[in-house]
Design a protein around this motif. Structure first.
Motif, PDB file in Angstrom:
ATOM      1  N   ALA A  25      27.472 -28.260  77.341  1.00 51.66           N
ATOM      2  CA  ALA A  25      26.088 -28.365  77.810  1.00 51.66           C
ATOM      3  C   ALA A  25      25.491 -26.983  78.050  1.00 51.66           C
ATOM      4  O   ALA A  25      24.327 -26.723  77.712  1.00 51.66           O
ATOM      5  N   ALA A  26      26.278 -26.081  78.617  1.00 54.20           N
ATOM      6  CA  ALA A  26      25.794 -24.724  78.877  1.00 54.20           C
ATOM      7  C   ALA A  26      25.486 -24.000  77.572  1.00 54.20           C
ATOM      8  O   ALA A  26      24.456 -23.320  77.449  1.00 54.20           O
ATOM      9  N   ALA A  27      26.372 -24.141  76.602  1.00 58.87           N
ATOM     10  CA  ALA A  27      26.169 -23.470  75.318  1.00 58.87           C
ATOM     11  C   ALA A  27      24.913 -23.973  74.623  1.00 58.87           C
ATOM     12  O   ALA A  27      24.104 -23.173  74.134  1.00 58.87           O
ATOM     13  N   LEU A  28      24.729 -25.289  74.571  1.00 61.06           N
ATOM     14  CA  LEU A  28      23.546 -25.837  73.905  1.00 61.06           C
ATOM     15  C   LEU A  28      22.271 -25.384  74.591  1.00 61.06           C
ATOM     16  O   LEU A  28      21.274 -25.065  73.928  1.00 61.06           O
ATOM     17  N   HIS A  29      22.296 -25.349  75.915  1.00 63.19           N
ATOM     18  CA  HIS A  29      21.116 -24.888  76.659  1.00 63.19           C
ATOM     19  C   HIS A  29      20.766 -23.456  76.270  1.00 63.19           C
ATOM     20  O   HIS A  29      19.590 -23.138  76.010  1.00 63.19           O
ATOM     21  N   LEU A  30      21.762 -22.593  76.197  1.00 62.54           N
ATOM     22  CA  LEU A  30      21.523 -21.190  75.857  1.00 62.54           C
ATOM     23  C   LEU A  30      21.104 -21.031  74.401  1.00 62.54           C
ATOM     24  O   LEU A  30      20.221 -20.219  74.088  1.00 62.54           O
ATOM     25  N   PHE A  31      21.729 -21.787  73.513  1.00 68.58           N
ATOM     26  CA  PHE A  31      21.369 -21.696  72.096  1.00 68.58           C
ATOM     27  C   PHE A  31      19.890 -22.017  71.891  1.00 68.58           C
ATOM     28  O   PHE A  31      19.191 -21.335  71.146  1.00 68.58           O
ATOM     29  N   GLY A  35      18.562 -18.624  71.347  1.00 70.24           N
ATOM     30  CA  GLY A  35      19.075 -18.478  69.982  1.00 70.24           C
ATOM     31  C   GLY A  35      20.590 -18.406  69.950  1.00 70.24           C
ATOM     32  O   GLY A  35      21.230 -17.942  70.908  1.00 70.24           O
ATOM     33  N   TYR A  36      21.154 -18.840  68.841  1.00 68.88           N
ATOM     34  CA  TYR A  36      22.607 -18.860  68.697  1.00 68.88           C
ATOM     35  C   TYR A  36      23.181 -17.447  68.653  1.00 68.88           C
ATOM     36  O   TYR A  36      24.149 -17.132  69.356  1.00 68.88           O
ATOM     37  N   GLU A  37      22.598 -16.578  67.836  1.00 74.34           N
ATOM     38  CA  GLU A  37      23.133 -15.232  67.680  1.00 74.34           C
ATOM     39  C   GLU A  37      23.069 -14.434  68.977  1.00 74.34           C
ATOM     40  O   GLU A  37      23.958 -13.631  69.269  1.00 74.34           O
ATOM     41  N   ALA A  38      22.025 -14.649  69.760  1.00 72.45           N
ATOM     42  CA  ALA A  38      21.838 -13.863  70.983  1.00 72.45           C
ATOM     43  C   ALA A  38      22.743 -14.327  72.123  1.00 72.45           C
ATOM     44  O   ALA A  38      22.901 -13.614  73.114  1.00 72.45           O
ATOM     45  N   THR A  39      23.335 -15.477  71.990  1.00 66.51           N
ATOM     46  CA  THR A  39      24.169 -16.041  73.055  1.00 66.51           C
ATOM     47  C   THR A  39      25.608 -15.563  72.915  1.00 66.51           C
ATOM     48  O   THR A  39      26.186 -15.595  71.834  1.00 66.51           O
ATOM     49  N   ALA A  48      28.049 -21.862  82.831  1.00 66.64           N
ATOM     50  CA  ALA A  48      28.899 -23.002  83.195  1.00 66.64           C
ATOM     51  C   ALA A  48      29.654 -22.755  84.497  1.00 66.64           C
ATOM     52  O   ALA A  48      30.337 -23.664  84.997  1.00 66.64           O
ATOM     53  N   ASP A  49      29.558 -21.516  85.034  1.00 68.52           N
ATOM     54  CA  ASP A  49      30.219 -21.144  86.285  1.00 68.52           C
ATOM     55  C   ASP A  49      31.742 -21.272  86.177  1.00 68.52           C
ATOM     56  O   ASP A  49      32.398 -21.867  87.044  1.00 68.52           O
ATOM     57  N   VAL A  50      32.273 -20.721  85.092  1.00 71.85           N
ATOM     58  CA  VAL A  50      33.723 -20.704  84.904  1.00 71.85           C
ATOM     59  C   VAL A  50      34.127 -19.305  84.463  1.00 71.85           C
ATOM     60  O   VAL A  50      33.285 -18.477  84.096  1.00 71.85           O
ATOM     61  N   ALA A  51      35.423 -19.049  84.463  1.00 69.33           N
ATOM     62  CA  ALA A  51      35.931 -17.758  84.002  1.00 69.33           C
ATOM     63  C   ALA A  51      35.776 -17.644  82.485  1.00 69.33           C
ATOM     64  O   ALA A  51      35.793 -18.648  81.773  1.00 69.33           O
ATOM     65  N   ARG A  52      35.636 -16.406  82.013  1.00 66.53           N
ATOM     66  CA  ARG A  52      35.479 -16.180  80.573  1.00 66.53           C
ATOM     67  C   ARG A  52      36.651 -16.760  79.796  1.00 66.53           C
ATOM     68  O   ARG A  52      36.470 -17.348  78.724  1.00 66.53           O
ATOM     69  N   ALA A  53      37.842 -16.625  80.337  1.00 69.22           N
ATOM     70  CA  ALA A  53      39.025 -17.135  79.642  1.00 69.22           C
ATOM     71  C   ALA A  53      38.975 -18.646  79.477  1.00 69.22           C
ATOM     72  O   ALA A  53      39.518 -19.185  78.510  1.00 69.22           O
ATOM     73  N   THR A  54      38.307 -19.319  80.394  1.00 70.55           N
ATOM     74  CA  THR A  54      38.205 -20.777  80.312  1.00 70.55           C
ATOM     75  C   THR A  54      37.445 -21.200  79.066  1.00 70.55           C
ATOM     76  O   THR A  54      37.781 -22.204  78.426  1.00 70.55           O
ATOM     77  N   VAL A  55      36.424 -20.448  78.720  1.00 78.34           N
ATOM     78  CA  VAL A  55      35.657 -20.769  77.515  1.00 78.34           C
ATOM     79  C   VAL A  55      36.566 -20.721  76.294  1.00 78.34           C
ATOM     80  O   VAL A  55      36.574 -21.645  75.467  1.00 78.34           O
ATOM     81  N   GLU A 112      16.568 -28.658  69.484  1.00 75.31           N
ATOM     82  CA  GLU A 112      18.028 -28.498  69.440  1.00 75.31           C
ATOM     83  C   GLU A 112      18.531 -28.575  67.998  1.00 75.31           C
ATOM     84  O   GLU A 112      19.355 -27.760  67.570  1.00 75.31           O
ATOM     85  N   THR A 113      18.031 -29.552  67.262  1.00 81.59           N
ATOM     86  CA  THR A 113      18.452 -29.712  65.872  1.00 81.59           C
ATOM     87  C   THR A 113      18.102 -28.477  65.052  1.00 81.59           C
ATOM     88  O   THR A 113      18.900 -28.013  64.228  1.00 81.59           O
ATOM     89  N   THR A 114      16.909 -27.935  65.265  1.00 83.23           N
ATOM     90  CA  THR A 114      16.474 -26.767  64.505  1.00 83.23           C
ATOM     91  C   THR A 114      17.412 -25.588  64.706  1.00 83.23           C
ATOM     92  O   THR A 114      17.853 -24.941  63.751  1.00 83.23           O
ATOM     93  N   VAL A 115      17.754 -25.311  65.948  1.00 79.66           N
ATOM     94  CA  VAL A 115      18.611 -24.169  66.248  1.00 79.66           C
ATOM     95  C   VAL A 115      20.045 -24.415  65.787  1.00 79.66           C
ATOM     96  O   VAL A 115      20.656 -23.573  65.121  1.00 79.66           O
TER      97      VAL A 115
END
Length: 208
Positions: A25-31, A35-39, A48-55, A112-115
């Protein structure tokens, strides 16, 4: 003796899925927002309020979110068609219903579909992933077994053709704002061409 409690692994799996859903959900919101490339994966972790390693434990690469997006959409359509007992429909109606539900999902979330579709085509494996081809080929094969499809038709080839037509329509549909055509009508007419062919009886007469 009392029944044993649910094993801890079940709870861990549910927790793992909750975190995965949170990341998705966090990724889609940012995309959609930037934009996808900028995220970055770091931004997804922060949102998502988690550690980077969790991703990276859930999605080893950013493109994994694109693959998850496609898989979840196909799963959603399968659930909808299952609840409608679409497997009992003639194969033509079943294919039409499948594409209609896909069009519904896309039009309901056009931004969302466009991006995500654009990113899937540029950075993902949109045209190499056989998942949609396989699902559509399965429907064609079931129709062939019921005598609704010509015996000489290769279900895999038909599935590939249907999937390619779908992606072609979607990629054209997201190219302009507002949408350059009605997606439902385009998919409906494309399916008609595939199911009915383009030759008249006169045209077929010249076939060797």
């Amino acid at each position: 003796m009392p029944a044993p409690a649910a094993p801890p692994a079940g709870r861990r799996e549910r927790k793992r899925q909750q975190v995965r859903d949170q990341l998705y959900a966090a990724a889609l919101h940012l995309f959609v927002a930037q934009g996808y490339e900028a995220t970055t994966m770091e931004q997804i972790a922060e949102t998502a309020d988690v550690a980077r390693a969790t991703v990276f434990n859930h999605f080893s690469q950013k493109v994994g979110f694109l693959e998850e997006w496609g898989a979840r959409r196909r799963t959603r359509v399968a659930e909808i068609l299952g609840s409608q007992h679409a497997e009992d429909l003639p194969v033509g109606d079943r294919l039409r219903r499948y594409l209609r539900e896909m069009a519904d999902l896309n039009t309901a979330s056009r931004a969302e579909t466009t991006v995500l579709m654009d990113a899937s085509a540029r950075f993902g494996r949109l045209l190499q992933d056989p998942s949609l081809e396989i699902e559509l080929a399965r429907i064609v094969e079931q129709g062939r077994q019921r005598g609704e499809i010509r015996h000489g038709v290769d279900p895999d080839q038909a599935g590939a053709l249907l999937a390619a037509s779908y992606f072609s329509a979607i990629l054209r549909w997201i190219r302009e704002e507002p949408a350059p055509f009605d997606l439902h009508e385009r998919l409906h007419s494309t399916l008609d061409i595939i199911l009915l062919g383009i030759l008249t009886g006169h045209g077929r007469a010249g076939k060797p």
